[in-house]
Design an enzyme around this catalytic site. Structure first.
Site, PDB file in Angstrom:
ATOM      1  N   PHE B  98       0.843  -1.189   0.000  1.00 52.87           N
ATOM      2  CA  PHE B  98       0.000   0.000   0.000  1.00 52.87           C
ATOM      3  C   PHE B  98       0.880   1.241   0.000  1.00 52.87           C
ATOM      4  O   PHE B  98       2.065   1.166   0.341  1.00 52.87           O
ATOM      5  CB  PHE B  98      -0.892  -0.008   1.252  1.00 52.87           C
ATOM      6  CG  PHE B  98      -2.362  -0.073   0.941  1.00 52.87           C
ATOM      7  CD1 PHE B  98      -2.855  -1.002   0.040  1.00 52.87           C
ATOM      8  CD2 PHE B  98      -3.257   0.806   1.551  1.00 52.87           C
ATOM      9  CE1 PHE B  98      -4.203  -1.072  -0.243  1.00 52.87           C
ATOM     10  CE2 PHE B  98      -4.610   0.747   1.268  1.00 52.87           C
ATOM     11  CZ  PHE B  98      -5.084  -0.193   0.373  1.00 52.87           C
ATOM     12  N   ASP B 192     -21.250  14.619  12.160  1.00 56.92           N
ATOM     13  CA  ASP B 192     -22.148  14.993  13.263  1.00 56.92           C
ATOM     14  C   ASP B 192     -21.448  15.076  14.621  1.00 56.92           C
ATOM     15  O   ASP B 192     -21.563  16.078  15.317  1.00 56.92           O
ATOM     16  CB  ASP B 192     -23.301  13.987  13.360  1.00 56.92           C
ATOM     17  CG  ASP B 192     -24.042  13.829  12.035  1.00 56.92           C
ATOM     18  OD1 ASP B 192     -24.008  14.779  11.233  1.00 56.92           O
ATOM     19  OD2 ASP B 192     -24.639  12.771  11.818  1.00 56.92           O
ATOM     20  N   GLN B 211      -7.696  14.831   4.004  1.00 60.88           N
ATOM     21  CA  GLN B 211      -7.038  14.000   2.988  1.00 60.88           C
ATOM     22  C   GLN B 211      -7.838  13.961   1.692  1.00 60.88           C
ATOM     23  O   GLN B 211      -9.036  13.698   1.706  1.00 60.88           O
ATOM     24  CB  GLN B 211      -6.870  12.576   3.496  1.00 60.88           C
ATOM     25  CG  GLN B 211      -6.207  11.676   2.468  1.00 60.88           C
ATOM     26  CD  GLN B 211      -5.710  10.386   3.075  1.00 60.88           C
ATOM     27  OE1 GLN B 211      -6.479   9.458   3.298  1.00 60.88           O
ATOM     28  NE2 GLN B 211      -4.433  10.326   3.379  1.00 60.88           N
ATOM     29  N   HIS B 213      -8.141  11.913  -1.615  1.00 64.23           N
ATOM     30  CA  HIS B 213      -7.742  10.628  -2.181  1.00 64.23           C
ATOM     31  C   HIS B 213      -7.423  10.830  -3.657  1.00 64.23           C
ATOM     32  O   HIS B 213      -8.164  11.497  -4.363  1.00 64.23           O
ATOM     33  CB  HIS B 213      -8.856   9.603  -2.004  1.00 64.23           C
ATOM     34  CG  HIS B 213      -8.406   8.191  -2.212  1.00 64.23           C
ATOM     35  ND1 HIS B 213      -8.104   7.696  -3.448  1.00 64.23           N
ATOM     36  CD2 HIS B 213      -8.186   7.187  -1.327  1.00 64.23           C
ATOM     37  CE1 HIS B 213      -7.726   6.433  -3.324  1.00 64.23           C
ATOM     38  NE2 HIS B 213      -7.765   6.098  -2.042  1.00 64.23           N
ATOM     39  N   LEU B 223     -15.038   6.151  -4.950  1.00 64.59           N
ATOM     40  CA  LEU B 223     -13.644   5.770  -4.714  1.00 64.59           C
ATOM     41  C   LEU B 223     -13.175   4.594  -5.566  1.00 64.59           C
ATOM     42  O   LEU B 223     -13.868   3.599  -5.717  1.00 64.59           O
ATOM     43  CB  LEU B 223     -13.507   5.401  -3.227  1.00 64.59           C
ATOM     44  CG  LEU B 223     -12.170   4.873  -2.729  1.00 64.59           C
ATOM     45  CD1 LEU B 223     -11.117   5.965  -2.757  1.00 64.59           C
ATOM     46  CD2 LEU B 223     -12.313   4.354  -1.309  1.00 64.59           C
ATOM     47  N   THR B 225     -10.129   2.130  -5.172  1.00 67.94           N
ATOM     48  CA  THR B 225      -9.226   1.846  -4.064  1.00 67.94           C
ATOM     49  C   THR B 225      -7.742   2.062  -4.394  1.00 67.94           C
ATOM     50  O   THR B 225      -7.304   1.891  -5.534  1.00 67.94           O
ATOM     51  CB  THR B 225      -9.389   0.392  -3.568  1.00 67.94           C
ATOM     52  OG1 THR B 225      -8.412   0.158  -2.555  1.00 67.94           O
ATOM     53  CG2 THR B 225      -9.154  -0.609  -4.686  1.00 67.94           C
ATOM     54  N   GLU B 226      -6.985   2.401  -3.352  1.00 63.86           N
ATOM     55  CA  GLU B 226      -5.535   2.463  -3.460  1.00 63.86           C
ATOM     56  C   GLU B 226      -4.973   1.085  -3.807  1.00 63.86           C
ATOM     57  O   GLU B 226      -3.911   0.965  -4.414  1.00 63.86           O
ATOM     58  CB  GLU B 226      -4.959   2.925  -2.112  1.00 63.86           C
ATOM     59  CG  GLU B 226      -3.476   3.154  -2.132  1.00 63.86           C
ATOM     60  CD  GLU B 226      -3.045   4.057  -0.985  1.00 63.86           C
ATOM     61  OE1 GLU B 226      -3.707   5.079  -0.760  1.00 63.86           O
ATOM     62  OE2 GLU B 226      -2.052   3.732  -0.321  1.00 63.86           O
ATOM     63  N   ARG B 257      -0.697   9.515  -0.011  1.00 65.45           N
ATOM     64  CA  ARG B 257      -1.829  10.082  -0.750  1.00 65.45           C
ATOM     65  C   ARG B 257      -1.700  11.568  -1.011  1.00 65.45           C
ATOM     66  O   ARG B 257      -2.095  12.063  -2.069  1.00 65.45           O
ATOM     67  CB  ARG B 257      -3.126   9.794   0.008  1.00 65.45           C
ATOM     68  CG  ARG B 257      -3.511   8.337  -0.081  1.00 65.45           C
ATOM     69  CD  ARG B 257      -4.714   8.030   0.760  1.00 65.45           C
ATOM     70  NE  ARG B 257      -5.066   6.611   0.604  1.00 65.45           N
ATOM     71  CZ  ARG B 257      -5.992   5.998   1.333  1.00 65.45           C
ATOM     72  NH1 ARG B 257      -6.650   6.662   2.266  1.00 65.45           N
ATOM     73  NH2 ARG B 257      -6.259   4.725   1.125  1.00 65.45           N
ATOM     74  N   HIS B 321     -11.558  12.823   1.149  1.00 59.90           N
ATOM     75  CA  HIS B 321     -11.692  11.413   1.485  1.00 59.90           C
ATOM     76  C   HIS B 321     -11.726  11.157   2.986  1.00 59.90           C
ATOM     77  O   HIS B 321     -12.516  10.374   3.476  1.00 59.90           O
ATOM     78  CB  HIS B 321     -10.525  10.650   0.859  1.00 59.90           C
ATOM     79  CG  HIS B 321     -10.535   9.184   1.121  1.00 59.90           C
ATOM     80  ND1 HIS B 321     -11.609   8.392   0.785  1.00 59.90           N
ATOM     81  CD2 HIS B 321      -9.611   8.350   1.672  1.00 59.90           C
ATOM     82  CE1 HIS B 321     -11.340   7.135   1.119  1.00 59.90           C
ATOM     83  NE2 HIS B 321     -10.153   7.080   1.668  1.00 59.90           N
ATOM     84  N   GLU B 345     -12.671   7.831  12.946  1.00 61.38           N
ATOM     85  CA  GLU B 345     -12.397   9.031  12.166  1.00 61.38           C
ATOM     86  C   GLU B 345     -12.893  10.293  12.873  1.00 61.38           C
ATOM     87  O   GLU B 345     -12.328  11.371  12.699  1.00 61.38           O
ATOM     88  CB  GLU B 345     -13.049   8.917  10.777  1.00 61.38           C
ATOM     89  CG  GLU B 345     -12.607  10.016   9.813  1.00 61.38           C
ATOM     90  CD  GLU B 345     -13.167   9.851   8.406  1.00 61.38           C
ATOM     91  OE1 GLU B 345     -13.734   8.780   8.114  1.00 61.38           O
ATOM     92  OE2 GLU B 345     -13.038  10.788   7.609  1.00 61.38           O
ATOM     93  N   ARG B 356      -2.838  10.568   6.477  1.00 65.22           N
ATOM     94  CA  ARG B 356      -3.034   9.175   6.876  1.00 65.22           C
ATOM     95  C   ARG B 356      -2.573   8.224   5.778  1.00 65.22           C
ATOM     96  O   ARG B 356      -2.759   8.499   4.600  1.00 65.22           O
ATOM     97  CB  ARG B 356      -4.515   8.917   7.146  1.00 65.22           C
ATOM     98  CG  ARG B 356      -4.851   7.479   7.430  1.00 65.22           C
ATOM     99  CD  ARG B 356      -6.297   7.287   7.780  1.00 65.22           C
ATOM    100  NE  ARG B 356      -7.210   7.469   6.663  1.00 65.22           N
ATOM    101  CZ  ARG B 356      -7.416   6.584   5.700  1.00 65.22           C
ATOM    102  NH1 ARG B 356      -6.732   5.446   5.683  1.00 65.22           N
ATOM    103  NH2 ARG B 356      -8.280   6.821   4.738  1.00 65.22           N
ATOM    104  N   SER B 361      -6.842   3.452   8.578  1.00 61.77           N
ATOM    105  CA  SER B 361      -8.076   3.994   9.172  1.00 61.77           C
ATOM    106  C   SER B 361      -8.928   2.881   9.749  1.00 61.77           C
ATOM    107  O   SER B 361      -9.428   2.988  10.876  1.00 61.77           O
ATOM    108  CB  SER B 361      -8.863   4.816   8.165  1.00 61.77           C
ATOM    109  OG  SER B 361      -9.355   4.004   7.134  1.00 61.77           O
ATOM    110  N   LEU B 362      -9.101   1.774   9.004  1.00 61.02           N
ATOM    111  CA  LEU B 362      -9.836   0.647   9.592  1.00 61.02           C
ATOM    112  C   LEU B 362      -9.120   0.202  10.853  1.00 61.02           C
ATOM    113  O   LEU B 362      -9.731  -0.104  11.871  1.00 61.02           O
ATOM    114  CB  LEU B 362      -9.921  -0.518   8.599  1.00 61.02           C
ATOM    115  CG  LEU B 362     -10.912  -0.365   7.439  1.00 61.02           C
ATOM    116  CD1 LEU B 362     -10.826  -1.581   6.512  1.00 61.02           C
ATOM    117  CD2 LEU B 362     -12.331  -0.190   7.929  1.00 61.02           C
TER     118      LEU B 362
END
Lengths: 324, 541
Positions: B98, B192, B211, B213, B223, B225-226, B257, B321, B345, B356, B361-362
């Site tokens: 990645f 929110d 960020q 993307h 999106l 994906t990367e 990114r 993103h 997030e 990031r 992030s996950l």
């Protein structure tokens, strides 16, 4: 291009509009615009009161399933112009088999309850904390079933659910296979026993609608068939579904065709078959009752027997291969 | 959900409040994967270094250490919960390269990793019998004397306001991508929790770091994906050149990114774009690989751009993103307000700093979700349940009533669209004082106009227009926080690029921006970055 959208609306809180009705909107549609984008455009430019669910707008969250021109679709991945050109109209309705709550929003509580019923989480075989090795093939077995995004299209199109609201329905059954088919799962047999109960997997009438209308290629019917054959292999046979399969196989083996009257007895047993008498009389009135006693064998019954033998042989070979 | 599961495991009575159904949350759209140093030839220290470098040294190193050290056991835990991962030839969890990472350490399930993990979280929610308030939108965090006392939420199906009284509240509401016009985020990603927290007296941290993307579809912002580049995809300009060779000679398309997005924007602005896009070329990967590893990407490109990546390159451009910034928390999700926690997030620990890395992030939602859940559970064992101050409920219902009564005001959609345009034009990839100030003035103007919006829909049940008024109000606060942070940070770092201050300035700016509200005014202060193992150095890919 201007396209007329006919949308089935309903608002129980409004005394004037508390019966479902159709409302038409003329929408200026551009190339590539999706049905969901058109609905958002109606919200913004014409009518903010139109209610519908939406979120990811990229076909992965499952919020925006509706009926478009009579069939359940994800509206975010359906383009307006090609659909309109094909069908010559644009009719948007809420999902079927679920109660319309307001406009295009349906009550999904029964949907989630059905998912909960299949114990939708892994019960690991061994409790230690280490990675289980999973082969590519093992992963493939459940990959299709786990693509489900819980949009509800399959349940909306399900014919069995339409006549029996208690039927567990395809979405939950696909979820069930995701665990029964998982090599890491420890409670396979228990799961299969529960799925063999009334309103369970044997109540599916195999109309293939679920597979036909699934927007993510989950093919629920295929998963249901795998559940059924796993249950029979596991010896879970004491239920009308499995008995029906056995009776059918037996009938064809014996006479080369379906002896429907005998199958009824074998499937339901004596007492419950008595309950079928009124249904049988109705069939008789329409001239559709098969003769129960005079049921001749077909001419080339020996050929049928060969097919059975060959199938049994191939089945054992496959099992052997799998064990290796 | 990860936090709720951990708190429930610790024996707490937990409920989840969500404005959409749990499986609709936007983590479901995360495609590429989740990072962890699983192999013997990899190490958590290497993962830590990559993350710090990726963050342009703005990440807090003790937090990043926790993230990377705990990642492998959290992945195994997910596996035990039933998560399905793509496997290698030996049946072990497979890993792919990645952007910004020196080792292939991203675990994945094809290009549906977020979907796989989110559904596992939902399964565990049911396993632990956690009650879910589906389609309830929180309108207020109730905090008095710096102590959290619960929330007030509107039940969307009826329009009724409810008080939810609790010892602890954990915010996990995700990002605010919808502030921008071109965004990969869901329609419900309206930040929110960040705005609610700001208004409850909590600091927002590093909000200027947004960020972009590098590979999103034009018009829809969907999106790609990367992982598409991780699997070997090229980026081409109008002349057919792999332009990343110029900007990141070593790793090319797999630079971080911010670097790739800036390169693309430069190519486009200098006239080497294709209709405002660059091209993502996957053709050389072949049909088999695309169908197996990137099948969702293929479908998305066909359905939303009419391009089959097996046959043609896909036009892509940068789009908003991810929010590196968020609710300022400690390493256990704790905030300034006692009993109020945040994770994912929506929070800013900070592990991502100024930029990031993909696959982190996950990971953050899982590691810090778990930590926040555990900490909240420990907190609740000793904490007392304070009485719920009913005046908050009265105020909230008064505020809603006022919106219903207003007539002939402006449409909320108009204000939202102008906000989207302003943020895109004035607070995008390339920034300077002039642009940012213009953006700030516009948001201030919109905030005034927002006070006069009125409803066309006067119904109570499923009133999406009312929900959108709440959302846009929150996004205006967030926009202002982003702009205030961006105007004041006079340097370029990670995703925040100032044309008038093009260099990173560690001497003056190796620090976090903290924004808080004093009445209606946004105030700013700073906090030093916690540096432990790796001293800041120049960042090159």
């Amino acid at each position: 291009m201007k396209i007329k959208f006919n949308i089935r609306r309903f608002n129980p809180d409004d005394s004037k509009l508390n019966e479902p009705y159709f409302q038409a909107y003329d929408v200026e549609v551009t190339e590539g615009m999706t049905v969901l984008e058109a609905l958002l455009k109606i919200n913004e430019e014409q009518d903010p009161t139109l209610a519908f669910r939406k979120s990811c707008r990229s076909a992965i969250c499952g919020s925006c399933a509706m009926k478009v021109n009579g069939f359940s679709k994800l509206t975010c991945s359906l383009q307006v112009i090609p659909e309109y050109k094909k069908k010559g109209r644009m009719v948007i309705e809420p999902l079927a088999n679920h109660k319309q709550v307001k406009d295009l929003v349906v009550d999904l509580n029964p949907f989630w309850k059905k998912i909960e019923k299949v114990t939708p989480y892994l019960t690991p075989m061994d409790k230690e904390h280490e990675e289980r090795s999973v082969s590519e093939e093992d992963e493939k077995t459940i990959d299709q079933s786990q693509r489900c995004i819980m949009c509800g299209c399959c349940n909306s199109e399900c014919n069995a659910l339409e006549i029996d609201s208690k039927f567990i329905a395809p979405a939950a059954l696909a979820k069930a296979w995701r665990f029964v088919g998982d090599v890491r799962e420890g409670d396979k047999k228990k799961r299969l026993e529960r799925l063999s109960e009334e309103h369970g997997m044997w109540d599916c009438v195999r109309c293939i609608h679920c597979t036909q209308y699934c927007p993510k290629d989950v093919a629920p019917l295929k998963q249901i068939e795998m559940l059924r054959s796993s249950a029979m292999k596991a010896g879970i046979l004491d239920n009308p579904g499995a008995k029906h399969v056995e009776a059918m196989a037996d009938s064809v083996r014996r006479v080369g065709r379906l002896d429907e009257a005998a199958m009824t007895f074998k499937t339901l047993g004596f007492l419950r078959s008595i309950g079928m008498i009124p249904f049988g009389l109705k069939m008789e009135l329409h001239g559709k009752m098969p003769l129960p006693i005079l049921f001749p064998k077909i001419e080339k019954i020996e050929e049928v027997k060969k097919i059975y033998e060959e199938a049994a042989k191939q089945g054992t070979e496959q099992e052997k291969k799998k064990e290796e | 959900m990860r936090a709720a599961i951990e708190a429930a495991r610790a024996g707490l009575n937990v409920a989840v409040v969500t404005k959409i159904y749990p499986v609709r949350s936007h983590s479901v759209a995360a495609q590429g994967g989740i990072n962890a140093a699983l192999k013997e030839t990899d190490s958590w220290e290497a993962h830590m270094f990559d993350t710090i470098k990726g963050s342009d040294y703005l990440g807090d190193q003790d937090a990043i250490e926790a993230l990377c050290k705990e990642a492998p056991s959290d992945i195994m835990e997910l596996e035990r919960m039933g998560a399905i991962f793509s496997r290698d030839a030996h049946g072990h969890i497979a890993q792919r390269p990645f952007g910004g990472a020196g080792y292939p350490r991203t675990c994945y399930l094809a290009d549906r990793t977020g979907h796989s993990l989110l559904h596992v979280m939902f399964e565990q929610l049911m396993k632990h019998g956690i009650y879910v308030y589906d389609e309830w939108h929180v309108v207020k965090l109730v905090a008095e004397d710096n102590i959290s006392k619960g929330v007030i939420a509107i039940e969307l199906s009826t329009g009724k306001l409810h008080r939810l009284h609790s010892k602890a509240t954990i915010i996990a509401t995700g990002g605010y991508g919808r502030v921008y016009k071109t965004t990969t985020n869901a329609l419900s990603s309206t930040g929110d929790g960040m705005a609610l927290a700001l208004n409850a007296g909590v600091d927002l941290m590093d909000m200027e770091f947004v960020q972009f993307h590098p590979t999103v579809l034009p018009r829809t912002g969907i999106l790609m994906t990367e992982g598409a580049r991780g699997e070997g995809g090229f980026l081409l300009n109008s002349k057919g050149e792999r332009f990343m060779e110029k900007y990141a000679p070593k790793v090319k398309e797999l630079a971080s990114r911010d670097v790739v997005s800036r390169a693309e924007q430069t190519e486009i602005e200098e006239g080497r774009g294709v209709n405002g896009c660059v091209l993502l070329d996957l053709r050389h990967l072949g049909a088999k690989k695309i169908n197996e590893r990137l099948s969702q990407i293929k479908d998305l490109a066909i359905n939303f751009s009419g391009v089959n990546p097996i046959e043609e390159p896909v036009p892509v451009k940068p789009g908003a993103h991810y929010s590196m910034g968020g609710i300022a928390t400690d390493n256990d999700g704790g905030t300034k307000v006692t009993g109020l926690f945040a994770a994912g997030e929506a929070a800013c620990v900070s592990v991502h700093g100024a930029n990031r890395l993909g696959g982190n992030s996950l990971l953050e939602t899982i590691v810090f979700g778990r930590r926040a859940g555990l900490k909240a559970a420990q907190f609740c064992k000793d904490a007392k349940l304070y009485p719920f101050p009913d005046r908050f409920l009265k105020d909230a219902s008064q505020e809603v009533a006022v919106i219903y009564e207003r007539e002939n005001g402006e449409s909320i959609f108009k204000i939202r669209n102008e906000m989207n345009d302003a943020m895109e034009a004035h607070c995008g990839i390339f920034r300077d004082r002039d642009r940012l100030t213009k953006g700030y003035d516009k948001i201030k103007e919109l905030k005034e106009r927002f006070k006069k919006v009125s409803l066309t829909d006067k119904n109570d049940n499923y009133n999406n227009e009312l929900l959108h008024i709440f959302e846009v109000g929150q996004m205006l606060d967030i926009s202002e926080a982003i702009l205030v942070g961006a105007i004041n940070r006079q340097e370029s770092r990670g995703s925040h690029y100032r044309r008038d201050f093009p260099k990173r300035d560690d001497e003056n700016w190796l620090k976090h921006t903290l924004i808080y509200k004093d009445g209606e005014e946004f105030k700013i202060r700073y906090r030093d970055v916690r540096v432990t193992k790796f001293k800041p150095e120049e960042r090159k890919y």
